[in-house]
Structure formats: C-alpha cells, structure tokens
Motif scaffolding. Structure first.
Motif, PDB file in Angstrom:
ATOM      1  N   TRP A 109       0.877  -1.238  -0.030  1.00 60.84           N
ATOM      2  CA  TRP A 109      -0.022  -0.202   0.149  1.00 60.84           C
ATOM      3  C   TRP A 109       0.734   1.338   0.050  1.00 60.84           C
ATOM      4  N   VAL A 110       0.203   2.324  -0.756  1.00 56.68           N
ATOM      5  CA  VAL A 110       1.054   3.449  -0.921  1.00 56.68           C
ATOM      6  C   VAL A 110       0.069   4.693  -0.714  1.00 56.68           C
ATOM      7  N   VAL A 111       0.312   5.792  -0.412  1.00 56.63           N
ATOM      8  CA  VAL A 111      -0.390   7.166  -0.437  1.00 56.63           C
ATOM      9  C   VAL A 111      -0.125   7.687  -1.706  1.00 56.63           C
ATOM     10  N   ASP A 136       7.875  17.160   2.238  1.00 51.50           N
ATOM     11  CA  ASP A 136       8.622  16.316   1.525  1.00 51.50           C
ATOM     12  C   ASP A 136       8.173  14.736   1.770  1.00 51.50           C
ATOM     13  N   ALA A 137       7.710  14.530   3.041  1.00 55.33           N
ATOM     14  CA  ALA A 137       7.305  13.356   3.543  1.00 55.33           C
ATOM     15  C   ALA A 137       5.945  13.231   4.218  1.00 55.33           C
ATOM     16  N   LEU A 138       5.167  12.172   4.034  1.00 53.66           N
ATOM     17  CA  LEU A 138       3.844  12.299   4.784  1.00 53.66           C
ATOM     18  C   LEU A 138       4.228  11.871   6.327  1.00 53.66           C
ATOM     19  N   THR A 139       3.523  12.630   6.904  1.00 57.14           N
ATOM     20  CA  THR A 139       3.194  12.521   8.305  1.00 57.14           C
ATOM     21  C   THR A 139       2.001  11.970   8.998  1.00 57.14           C
ATOM     22  N   GLU A 140       1.925  11.225  10.023  1.00 56.80           N
ATOM     23  CA  GLU A 140       0.858  10.828  10.786  1.00 56.80           C
ATOM     24  C   GLU A 140      -0.239  12.055  10.877  1.00 56.80           C
ATOM     25  N   LEU A 183      -5.934  12.742  -0.198  1.00 56.84           N
ATOM     26  CA  LEU A 183      -5.032  11.634  -0.183  1.00 56.84           C
ATOM     27  C   LEU A 183      -6.100  10.547  -0.558  1.00 56.84           C
ATOM     28  N   GLY A 184      -5.289   9.548  -1.234  1.00 56.80           N
ATOM     29  CA  GLY A 184      -5.913   8.225  -1.817  1.00 56.80           C
ATOM     30  C   GLY A 184      -4.765   7.031  -1.431  1.00 56.80           C
ATOM     31  N   LEU A 185      -5.582   5.834  -1.015  1.00 59.96           N
ATOM     32  CA  LEU A 185      -4.899   4.690  -0.798  1.00 59.96           C
ATOM     33  C   LEU A 185      -4.973   3.857  -1.996  1.00 59.96           C
ATOM     34  N   LEU A 186      -3.589   3.383  -2.257  1.00 61.48           N
ATOM     35  CA  LEU A 186      -3.619   2.332  -3.694  1.00 61.48           C
ATOM     36  C   LEU A 186      -2.571   1.608  -3.476  1.00 61.48           C
ATOM     37  N   GLN A 187      -2.769   0.645  -4.403  1.00 59.79           N
ATOM     38  CA  GLN A 187      -1.520  -0.511  -4.582  1.00 59.79           C
ATOM     39  C   GLN A 187      -0.627   0.177  -5.400  1.00 59.79           C
ATOM     40  N   GLU A 188       0.843  -0.089  -4.992  1.00 60.91           N
ATOM     41  CA  GLU A 188       1.851   0.616  -5.514  1.00 60.91           C
ATOM     42  C   GLU A 188       2.114   0.183  -7.013  1.00 60.91           C
ATOM     43  N   ARG A 189       1.620  -0.804  -7.509  1.00 57.99           N
ATOM     44  CA  ARG A 189       1.835  -1.271  -8.703  1.00 57.99           C
ATOM     45  C   ARG A 189       0.710  -0.424  -9.520  1.00 57.99           C
ATOM     46  N   LEU A 190      -0.481  -0.140  -9.220  1.00 58.89           N
ATOM     47  CA  LEU A 190      -1.241   0.465  -9.916  1.00 58.89           C
ATOM     48  C   LEU A 190      -1.097   1.927  -9.824  1.00 58.89           C
ATOM     49  N   ALA A 191      -0.462   2.630  -8.772  1.00 60.12           N
ATOM     50  CA  ALA A 191      -0.161   3.816  -8.663  1.00 60.12           C
ATOM     51  C   ALA A 191       1.074   4.202  -9.727  1.00 60.12           C
ATOM     52  N   LEU A 192       2.214   3.426  -9.579  1.00 63.14           N
ATOM     53  CA  LEU A 192       3.037   3.644 -10.820  1.00 63.14           C
ATOM     54  C   LEU A 192       2.502   3.563 -12.163  1.00 63.14           C
ATOM     55  N   ALA A 193       1.538   2.991 -12.566  1.00 64.51           N
ATOM     56  CA  ALA A 193       0.856   2.673 -13.819  1.00 64.51           C
ATOM     57  C   ALA A 193       0.304   3.961 -14.279  1.00 64.51           C
ATOM     58  N   VAL A 194      -0.507   4.613 -13.224  1.00 62.31           N
ATOM     59  CA  VAL A 194      -1.243   5.958 -13.421  1.00 62.31           C
ATOM     60  C   VAL A 194      -0.637   7.239 -13.068  1.00 62.31           C
ATOM     61  N   GLN A 195       0.648   6.965 -12.401  1.00 65.75           N
ATOM     62  CA  GLN A 195       1.147   8.200 -11.931  1.00 65.75           C
ATOM     63  C   GLN A 195       1.164   9.501 -12.866  1.00 65.75           C
ATOM     64  N   SER A 196       1.790   9.263 -13.798  1.00 65.60           N
ATOM     65  CA  SER A 196       1.949  10.462 -14.746  1.00 65.60           C
ATOM     66  C   SER A 196       0.927  10.652 -15.385  1.00 65.60           C
ATOM     67  N   LEU A 197      -0.196   9.861 -15.568  1.00 64.29           N
ATOM     68  CA  LEU A 197      -1.530  10.112 -16.397  1.00 64.29           C
ATOM     69  C   LEU A 197      -2.254  11.267 -15.513  1.00 64.29           C
ATOM     70  N   HIS A 198      -2.116  11.182 -14.351  1.00 67.82           N
ATOM     71  CA  HIS A 198      -3.042  11.954 -13.229  1.00 67.82           C
ATOM     72  C   HIS A 198      -2.133  13.037 -12.649  1.00 67.82           C
ATOM     73  N   LEU A 206       0.315  12.791 -10.075  1.00 69.64           N
ATOM     74  CA  LEU A 206       0.216  12.154  -8.795  1.00 69.64           C
ATOM     75  C   LEU A 206       1.597  12.109  -8.153  1.00 69.64           C
ATOM     76  N   ARG A 207       1.776  12.223  -6.825  1.00 75.14           N
ATOM     77  CA  ARG A 207       2.911  11.932  -6.123  1.00 75.14           C
ATOM     78  C   ARG A 207       2.591  10.657  -5.399  1.00 75.14           C
ATOM     79  N   ILE A 208       3.561   9.911  -5.346  1.00 79.92           N
ATOM     80  CA  ILE A 208       3.528   8.518  -4.500  1.00 79.92           C
ATOM     81  C   ILE A 208       4.180   8.666  -2.987  1.00 79.92           C
ATOM     82  N   LEU A 209       3.815   8.620  -2.230  1.00 81.35           N
ATOM     83  CA  LEU A 209       4.314   8.630  -0.776  1.00 81.35           C
ATOM     84  C   LEU A 209       3.984   7.446  -0.135  1.00 81.35           C
TER      85      LEU A 209
END
Length: 308
Positions: free
Chosen positions: A171-173, A184-188, A242-257, A259-262
């Motif tokens: 899981w990634v955000v 620069d980094a996600l916090t609680e 913020l969105g909760l997403l699987q890393e593989r899917l996040a990498l696949a759509v990152q540039s299209l939308h 997005l930052r992957i955190l």
C-alpha cells in the motif's frame, strides 16, 4: 421441492427471458418460435406464482422476484454448462472452454493482460472472462466459488484452502503533485487531517491498511468513496485529498493523473493477491491447466515492474 418434479428444460428459457426482457428476443436467442417460448413463460409463471415479466406500455420490466432470480439463474446456467462441458482430458490447442475469473479491477489492471496473453497463446479457441466481483458474491464465498473458475483476491477475504499466490504488492498513499499542504514526507498528522478517497470502503470491506491506521488511532477523514480502485486516481488529482492505492497501480497511473506516490509514515502489512478456487475443480484437467498458466504468470510478476 422435489427436483424430480421440475422441468429442467425451463432453465434456459428463464435465463433468456430475464436477460432479454422480451419474448421475441429470447425466442430468437434460443432459436425457438415465439409460441414455444410463450408457453415456457406461462409454465414459469405458474411455477413461481409470479408474472416475472410485467408489461409497461410496449415493453416488459422484471418483477421484484425476477430481479432476484436473474443473477442466480445466470449462475445456474454457468454451473450446468461447466458440468456438461467437463472432459476427462484437456487439449488447450482445440478447447473452446470459457474460463471465468472474478476479482477486483486492480487485479485485472495489473495481471489481466499477462493472463489473457498466456491463455490465448496456448488455447486460441478458448474464451477468458474477467468479471468484477460483487459484494454479494464475495460475502457468499467460498460457496460462490462453485460458479466460476476462481477469484483473484488478497489473503484474508475468503475462507478457502485452495489458492495460488499470483502477485505481491504494498500500500502507498497518492496525492496530487501540486498539493501544497504536503511536505517532502507524509506525516501521521497528514493522515489524520487531510481528506481521503477510499475504494471499497464498506463495513465489511475495509482494506487492511485502513484497519492498521485505525489500530494506531488514526481515523481517515473519508470525503469520497468509490467502488473502483481504477477511478480513485482521478478523484485525487487536482484536490487536497489523499488516496490509498496499491503501488503497482499507482506507478501505472502516476504520470497520467499528475500524482505523487508517498510512503506511509507507519509500517503497513504487504498485499498478497491469490487465485482462489473450489475443491470441486482440483482434478479438472482444464482447471489444472489454467492453474499452471497462472503460476507461470505469477513468476513473471515477481517484481513491481512485471505487470505495470
């Protein structure tokens, strides 16, 4: 009800009538005359004590009972087809078998292409059906596994001893790349205060990552709920969400939308998706072949870049 007293020849007419909502179209679909199908409809109405098809002007609508019967009838037809198409041997080069796999859109987005190519290469006449899993089917599992070849789901959703691990993920955000509220980094604190988009967010279907956050005392402020992981990135883009997403899917759509992957600021359990099936198919030669194909695909998806 005594099954010996039932006319099993009514199953296909019932299925066609509920799908087509028209006697003429259902008759054409089954290559029957309209009078023959009208007679079947009359028998079905007597059997169920219900109109099933209710006329409204020039069209028919399904009665409430017919609506409830529609999915069950489809499952019964599929089960019957699978029963009578079973063979002692399976030759992928000549088989026209229909393999039906249920799962979330995420699994099909990441692994569907590889599975379909592998099946088509070895079994060019076979058909592969990917079907989005419904809440009702999931809650009826493992019994609902009888009506399909299997389901691709993470561990923990289904009680079955028959499974084959297909892909690992984590899981990634995801956040819009221009979200100025993030450093620069996600916090609680970010997790607890910024609004969220969550997929499949129901009482019985929280993702393990959400449950882990709740265990740590972090309650996501859910602003949008979507039934699909595939739609989640578009609901994050251009917002402070913020969105909760699987890393593989996040990498696949990152540039299209855009997005930052955190990374999560707290440890999260990994995702392990598996193909689950009913023990009825353990010795089915065609099913054994399909499991072999899935095992080969799983080996190719061993790294995050494998299915993106």
């Amino acid at each position: 009800m005594d099954l010996r007293s039932l006319d099993m020849n009514l199953l296909l007419p019932l299925h066609a009538l509920l799908e087509e909502r028209s006697v003429s179209r259902a008759a054409e679909r089954l290559s029957l005359s309209q009078p023959a199908l009208s007679a079947s409809l009359a028998k079905l109405r007597r059997l169920f004590g219900d109109e099933l098809l209710v006329r409204h002007g020039n069209t028919y609508e399904l009665s409430p009972l017919a609506v409830s019967l529609r999915e069950r009838t489809w499952g019964a037809v599929q089960t019957m087809d699978r029963l009578f198409s079973a063979q002692a041997e399976f030759d992928p080069a000549t088989s026209d078998r229909d393999f039906r796999i249920l799962g979330a859109d995420y699994a099909f987005r990441i692994a569907g292409r590889e599975i379909s190519l592998a099946v088509s290469a070895a079994a060019p006449h076979a058909r592969l059906t990917f079907e989005t899993l419904t809440r009702e089917t999931l809650e009826a599992a493992p019994e609902s596994l009888r009506d399909c070849d299997g389901m691709i789901l993470p561990h923990g959703f289904i009680g079955s001893e028959r499974y084959l691990d297909v892909l690992d993920d984590r899981w990634v955000v995801v956040a819009w790349e221009e979200n100025a509220e993030l450093g620069d980094a996600l916090t609680e604190h970010d997790l607890a205060t910024l609004p969220w988009v969550l997929a499949m967010n129901r009482t019985t279907q929280y993702t393990p990552a959400v449950r882990q956050m709740q265990t740590l005392g972090i309650e996501p402020r859910v602003e949008v709920v979507t039934p699909s992981f595939a739609t989640l990135p578009a609901l994050v883009a251009g917002t402070r969400r913020l969105g909760l997403l699987q890393e593989r899917l996040a990498l696949a759509v990152q540039s299209l939308h855009g997005l930052r992957i955190l990374e999560f600021p707290v440890p999260m359990a990994p995702i392990k998706d598996a193909f689950w099936w009913n023990s009825l198919y353990d010795s089915d030669p065609g099913h054994q072949w399909l499991r072999g194909v899935l095992a080969e695909v799983a080996a190719g998806l061993a790294s995050p870049d494998g299915g993106a």
